[in-house]
Design a protein around this motif. Sequence first.
Motif, mmCIF file in Angstrom:
data_model
loop_
_atom_site.group_PDB
_atom_site.id
_atom_site.type_symbol
_atom_site.label_atom_id
_atom_site.label_comp_id
_atom_site.label_asym_id
_atom_site.label_seq_id
_atom_site.Cartn_x
_atom_site.Cartn_y
_atom_site.Cartn_z
ATOM 1 N N VAL A 30 0.827 -1.184 -0.115
ATOM 2 C CA VAL A 30 0.227 -0.127 0.084
ATOM 3 C C VAL A 30 0.881 1.168 0.164
ATOM 4 O O VAL A 30 1.906 0.981 0.681
ATOM 5 C CB VAL A 30 -1.272 -0.188 1.157
ATOM 6 C CG1 VAL A 30 -2.060 -1.001 1.162
ATOM 7 C CG2 VAL A 30 -0.356 0.124 3.024
ATOM 8 N N SER A 31 0.660 2.045 -0.609
ATOM 9 C CA SER A 31 0.938 4.018 -1.002
ATOM 10 C C SER A 31 0.544 4.564 0.017
ATOM 11 O O SER A 31 -1.085 4.638 -0.993
ATOM 12 C CB SER A 31 1.816 3.429 -2.814
ATOM 13 O OG SER A 31 2.869 4.579 -1.750
ATOM 14 N N PHE A 32 0.629 5.506 0.633
ATOM 15 C CA PHE A 32 0.006 7.236 0.102
ATOM 16 C C PHE A 32 1.095 8.231 -0.405
ATOM 17 O O PHE A 32 2.410 8.150 0.132
ATOM 18 C CB PHE A 32 -0.078 6.571 1.640
ATOM 19 C CG PHE A 32 -0.638 6.107 2.622
ATOM 20 C CD1 PHE A 32 -2.324 5.243 2.237
ATOM 21 C CD2 PHE A 32 -0.263 4.832 2.814
ATOM 22 C CE1 PHE A 32 -3.264 4.605 2.644
ATOM 23 C CE2 PHE A 32 -0.936 4.116 3.790
ATOM 24 C CZ PHE A 32 -2.356 3.503 3.379
ATOM 25 N N ASP A 33 0.418 8.917 -0.798
ATOM 26 C CA ASP A 33 1.336 9.953 -1.121
ATOM 27 C C ASP A 33 0.002 11.627 -0.236
ATOM 28 O O ASP A 33 -1.116 11.777 -0.237
ATOM 29 C CB ASP A 33 0.512 10.747 -2.909
ATOM 30 C CG ASP A 33 1.403 8.994 -3.317
ATOM 31 O OD1 ASP A 33 2.372 9.457 -2.954
ATOM 32 O OD2 ASP A 33 0.913 8.983 -4.596
ATOM 33 N N SER A 34 0.594 12.926 -0.124
ATOM 34 C CA SER A 34 0.355 14.102 0.522
ATOM 35 C C SER A 34 1.455 14.859 0.267
ATOM 36 O O SER A 34 1.793 15.284 0.095
ATOM 37 C CB SER A 34 0.352 13.657 2.206
ATOM 38 O OG SER A 34 0.476 14.612 2.826
ATOM 39 N N GLU A 35 0.381 15.670 0.076
ATOM 40 C CA GLU A 35 0.944 17.504 -0.939
ATOM 41 C C GLU A 35 1.020 18.284 0.990
ATOM 42 O O GLU A 35 1.097 17.520 1.704
ATOM 43 C CB GLU A 35 -0.078 18.512 -1.055
ATOM 44 C CG GLU A 35 -0.083 17.856 -2.257
ATOM 45 C CD GLU A 35 -0.047 17.654 -3.456
ATOM 46 O OE1 GLU A 35 1.384 18.209 -3.319
ATOM 47 O OE2 GLU A 35 0.777 15.899 -3.934
ATOM 48 N N LEU A 36 2.268 19.440 0.423
ATOM 49 C CA LEU A 36 3.067 19.908 1.602
ATOM 50 C C LEU A 36 1.701 20.162 2.523
ATOM 51 O O LEU A 36 1.094 21.106 2.060
ATOM 52 C CB LEU A 36 3.636 20.881 1.502
ATOM 53 C CG LEU A 36 5.667 20.126 0.893
ATOM 54 C CD1 LEU A 36 5.732 21.318 1.126
ATOM 55 C CD2 LEU A 36 6.169 19.875 2.950
ATOM 56 N N PRO A 37 1.848 20.400 4.246
ATOM 57 C CA PRO A 37 1.013 21.180 4.694
ATOM 58 C C PRO A 37 0.957 22.679 4.057
ATOM 59 O O PRO A 37 1.634 23.043 4.755
ATOM 60 C CB PRO A 37 1.124 20.303 6.425
ATOM 61 C CG PRO A 37 1.486 19.621 5.979
ATOM 62 C CD PRO A 37 2.631 19.263 5.079
ATOM 63 N N GLU A 38 0.094 23.767 4.755
ATOM 64 C CA GLU A 38 0.409 24.984 4.218
ATOM 65 C C GLU A 38 1.222 26.009 5.120
ATOM 66 O O GLU A 38 1.752 26.360 4.026
ATOM 67 C CB GLU A 38 -1.023 25.892 4.388
ATOM 68 C CG GLU A 38 -0.790 27.074 3.911
ATOM 69 C CD GLU A 38 -0.908 27.152 2.684
ATOM 70 O OE1 GLU A 38 0.161 28.443 2.118
ATOM 71 O OE2 GLU A 38 -0.805 26.688 1.582
ATOM 72 N N ASP A 39 1.354 24.955 6.918
ATOM 73 C CA ASP A 39 2.082 25.999 7.391
ATOM 74 C C ASP A 39 3.406 25.714 6.820
ATOM 75 O O ASP A 39 4.714 26.935 7.171
ATOM 76 C CB ASP A 39 1.833 25.883 8.755
ATOM 77 C CG ASP A 39 2.080 24.072 9.372
ATOM 78 O OD1 ASP A 39 2.211 23.487 8.606
ATOM 79 O OD2 ASP A 39 1.801 24.342 10.446
ATOM 80 N N PHE A 40 3.633 24.472 6.327
ATOM 81 C CA PHE A 40 5.400 23.676 6.149
ATOM 82 C C PHE A 40 5.696 24.672 4.916
ATOM 83 O O PHE A 40 7.103 24.973 4.352
ATOM 84 C CB PHE A 40 5.631 22.581 5.757
ATOM 85 C CG PHE A 40 6.848 21.329 6.080
ATOM 86 C CD1 PHE A 40 7.061 21.573 7.010
ATOM 87 C CD2 PHE A 40 7.181 21.613 4.994
ATOM 88 C CE1 PHE A 40 8.491 21.365 7.621
ATOM 89 C CE2 PHE A 40 8.413 20.594 5.130
ATOM 90 C CZ PHE A 40 9.157 20.465 5.944
#
Length: 55
Positions: A30-40
Amino acid sequence: MFHKLITGLDRQALHAKTMGFEHPTTGEKVSFDSELPEDFSHVLNTLRENCKAEY
């Protein structure tokens, strides 16, 4: 400015764009992708704008 920028995060500055593992029960990968959080993203953009590398 930098101290305020970093301490303003209120969390650790850790992020994984993609994370994957093998499911312990099914064995499925299984694999998950995530964009950078706004504060980071704000911290990184501010650092890029204000820190110029000198070679």
